[in-house]
Motif scaffolding. Sequence first.
Motif, PDB file in Angstrom:
ATOM      1  N   THR A   3      20.312 -10.880 -24.262  1.00 24.76           N
ATOM      2  CA  THR A   3      19.669 -12.101 -24.723  1.00 24.76           C
ATOM      3  C   THR A   3      18.168 -11.911 -24.646  1.00 24.76           C
ATOM      4  O   THR A   3      17.641 -11.516 -23.613  1.00 24.76           O
ATOM      5  N   HIS A 272      24.786 -21.966 -28.915  1.00 28.33           N
ATOM      6  CA  HIS A 272      25.000 -21.580 -27.521  1.00 28.33           C
ATOM      7  C   HIS A 272      26.492 -21.592 -27.170  1.00 28.33           C
ATOM      8  O   HIS A 272      26.995 -20.659 -26.522  1.00 28.33           O
ATOM      9  N   ARG A 273      27.183 -22.632 -27.588  1.00 32.06           N
ATOM     10  CA  ARG A 273      28.608 -22.727 -27.269  1.00 32.06           C
ATOM     11  C   ARG A 273      29.396 -21.610 -27.937  1.00 32.06           C
ATOM     12  O   ARG A 273      30.297 -21.009 -27.319  1.00 32.06           O
ATOM     13  N   TYR A 275      28.283 -18.648 -28.885  1.00 39.47           N
ATOM     14  CA  TYR A 275      27.934 -17.363 -28.263  1.00 39.47           C
ATOM     15  C   TYR A 275      28.658 -17.180 -26.935  1.00 39.47           C
ATOM     16  O   TYR A 275      29.186 -16.097 -26.641  1.00 39.47           O
ATOM     17  N   ASP A 276      28.706 -18.222 -26.136  1.00 40.72           N
ATOM     18  CA  ASP A 276      29.357 -18.126 -24.830  1.00 40.72           C
ATOM     19  C   ASP A 276      30.840 -17.804 -24.956  1.00 40.72           C
ATOM     20  O   ASP A 276      31.432 -17.192 -24.047  1.00 40.72           O
TER      21      ASP A 276
END
Length: 317
Positions: A3, A272-273, A275-276
């Motif tokens: 990241t 973000h969700r 990617y996680d």
Amino acid sequence: MKTLAVAAALATTALAGTANAATKVPVTFESGGETMVGDLYLPDDYEAGDRLPAIVVTGAWMTVRQQMASRYASELADRGYAALAFDFRNWGESGGDRRQFENPQFKIADIEAAAAFLASRSETDPNRIGGLGICASAGYMVTAALTSPNIKSVSLVAPWLHDTQILAGIYGGTEGMASMASAGDAAQAAYVATGESRFVPAASITDDSAVMFQAPYYTETDRGMIAEWRNEADPAFWRDWLTFNAIQTAPLLSQPFFMVHSEAAAIPEGAHRFYDLVPGQKSELWLEDVSQFDFYDRIGPVTTSADAVATHFSETL
């Protein structure tokens, strides 16, 4: 997992012009019984017999290839790739009777067909094909990657990735979404009854019936409001759009994954969700203070994004 965050030391006030190095080859291919029209961008030093890594490039919803898709395709050709930008069925110069109709399943199928077409070209290495999705087509790209045997690696730029929860926050909760779905159903019923679509503006500064009300880029003649783009949308698309869930594909994605985004761009929560939830090889680059629309054509964000995407594909294809 990697990241990175990059400060906005970017020339965001300047527009990205057409890249100089790419050679553009007009092409057609078939998808769902319709003829897709596109452009294959090649490095200007390409020589017959070379088999290049190749990228399918797709742009934001309701757009034509001459907007952000061609911008990034030409950038990738500058960096040594064969890159295909094309009009989805029902849009631009491609075939299809249901004009200006945003249908996720149609577009996912068209991406799969585009990747298969690239695999058949003499200019490309069929074992080194990737997909780059920009904005709303990010969700279509990752979904197509689940079933396409040709897409070996995936990149996203300024991805719009949503599920029902995220859309509820954007469109006024359950009530707002129900109203949109109802309007779409009415437009669909009218189309079935008459065979004609009742178009609304895709974008407008003054007309609040537009799908994108007061949106920059699309309403600016020196940016997205180009002659090739028809500023209309068939509102019957709403139910398909509201029920499409790109985030649910993340745990199933097996290809190497990379994305570029900004907290100042569209729905970073969804990015973000997503990617996680990606289980495998992945990396991301977050730029500071870059708007969604600046990712489409501003020199700084485009150059930075294209460099990063090209690096990802060089490492994974």
